[in-house]
Write a protein that holds these residues in place. Sequence first.
Motif, short mmCIF file in Angstrom:
data_model
loop_
_atom_site.label_atom_id
_atom_site.label_comp_id
_atom_site.label_asym_id
_atom_site.label_seq_id
_atom_site.Cartn_x
_atom_site.Cartn_y
_atom_site.Cartn_z
N TYR A 85 0.66 -1.00 -0.04
CA TYR A 85 0.31 0.01 -0.09
C TYR A 85 0.68 1.19 -0.02
O TYR A 85 1.08 2.09 -0.62
N PHE A 86 1.68 1.13 0.96
CA PHE A 86 2.52 2.84 0.85
C PHE A 86 3.50 2.86 -0.65
O PHE A 86 3.62 3.60 -0.82
N TYR A 87 4.10 1.78 -1.25
CA TYR A 87 4.83 1.74 -2.22
C TYR A 87 3.57 2.20 -3.74
O TYR A 87 3.97 2.74 -4.30
N GLY A 88 2.37 1.52 -3.57
CA GLY A 88 1.74 2.15 -3.98
C GLY A 88 1.25 3.49 -4.54
O GLY A 88 0.96 3.32 -5.49
N MET A 89 1.01 3.81 -3.37
CA MET A 89 0.68 5.49 -2.41
C MET A 89 1.96 6.22 -3.57
O MET A 89 1.10 7.05 -4.02
N ALA A 90 3.15 6.00 -3.89
CA ALA A 90 4.03 6.25 -3.65
C ALA A 90 4.16 6.61 -5.07
O ALA A 90 4.23 8.00 -6.35
N VAL A 91 3.71 5.16 -5.97
CA VAL A 91 3.48 4.93 -7.74
C VAL A 91 2.66 6.00 -8.09
O VAL A 91 2.44 6.63 -9.26
N ILE A 92 0.71 5.89 -7.35
CA ILE A 92 -0.14 6.98 -7.78
C ILE A 92 -0.03 8.35 -7.30
O ILE A 92 -0.23 8.77 -8.49
N LEU A 93 1.23 8.58 -6.72
CA LEU A 93 1.44 10.12 -6.47
C LEU A 93 2.23 10.63 -7.44
O LEU A 93 2.43 12.00 -7.41
N HIS A 94 3.46 9.32 -8.03
CA HIS A 94 4.42 10.08 -9.08
C HIS A 94 3.19 9.86 -10.18
O HIS A 94 3.54 11.32 -10.62
N VAL A 95 2.39 9.17 -10.83
CA VAL A 95 2.28 9.39 -11.81
C VAL A 95 0.89 10.22 -12.33
O VAL A 95 0.79 11.20 -13.52
N LEU A 96 0.10 10.65 -10.82
CA LEU A 96 -0.87 12.37 -10.69
C LEU A 96 0.17 13.87 -11.32
O LEU A 96 0.29 14.37 -11.96
N LEU A 97 1.58 13.61 -10.53
CA LEU A 97 2.33 14.62 -10.88
C LEU A 97 3.05 14.45 -12.16
O LEU A 97 3.04 15.95 -13.04
N LEU A 98 3.60 13.70 -12.38
CA LEU A 98 3.77 13.64 -14.04
C LEU A 98 2.40 14.31 -14.88
O LEU A 98 2.43 15.32 -15.79
N ILE A 99 1.37 13.21 -14.75
CA ILE A 99 0.13 14.11 -16.03
C ILE A 99 -0.15 15.08 -15.20
O ILE A 99 -0.45 16.40 -16.59
N GLN A 100 0.11 15.84 -14.22
CA GLN A 100 -0.53 17.06 -14.24
C GLN A 100 1.41 18.18 -14.91
O GLN A 100 0.90 19.21 -15.70
N LEU A 101 2.17 17.99 -14.53
CA LEU A 101 3.26 18.50 -15.30
C LEU A 101 3.05 18.34 -16.79
O LEU A 101 3.24 19.34 -17.61
N ILE A 102 2.80 16.91 -17.33
CA ILE A 102 2.25 17.29 -19.11
C ILE A 102 0.86 18.04 -19.36
O ILE A 102 1.84 18.55 -21.16
N CYS A 103 0.07 18.52 -18.44
CA CYS A 103 -0.66 19.12 -18.63
C CYS A 103 -0.78 20.00 -18.69
O CYS A 103 -0.62 21.01 -19.45
N ASP A 104 0.29 20.73 -17.74
CA ASP A 104 0.38 22.11 -17.76
C ASP A 104 1.61 22.54 -19.43
O ASP A 104 1.37 23.84 -19.56
N ALA A 105 2.91 21.72 -18.92
CA ALA A 105 2.83 21.93 -20.39
C ALA A 105 3.36 22.37 -21.85
O ALA A 105 3.19 22.98 -22.74
N SER A 106 1.79 21.46 -22.44
CA SER A 106 0.80 21.29 -23.31
C SER A 106 0.35 22.81 -23.43
O SER A 106 -0.34 23.75 -22.98
#
Length: 103
Positions: free
Chosen positions: A82-103
């Motif tokens: 659960y801990f590492y899964g939450m960390a992966v989900i948080l990183h994926v959401l951050l990546l999506i946010q950064l990609i959406c802001d860049a375009s």
Amino acid sequence: MPQFYFIFLGMYLYYSKSKYYPDFLFSPRFRSVRLIGLLFTIAGSLLYVRTDGWAGGLLLALAASMLAMGMVQLSAVLGKFYFYGMAVILHVLLLIQLICDAS
């Protein structure tokens, strides 16, 4: 999202030196972990203040700090998956946010 990520990282680093932190999770082993955690939390709070004004930013930073600490503590107690899964989900959401802001 980057603001919450910094606050989350700060809360994780701060909690990793607690006596309640589980032994089976990774914890950094350098001396000033709590200071680095505090700096990340302050950086995330300053980003909230910069984007939403001082009153709204401080309220959002307070809410994000409480949410981040609750998420870290709850997922740390539940186990590695659960801990590492939450960390992966948080990183994926951050990546999506950064990609959406860049375009």
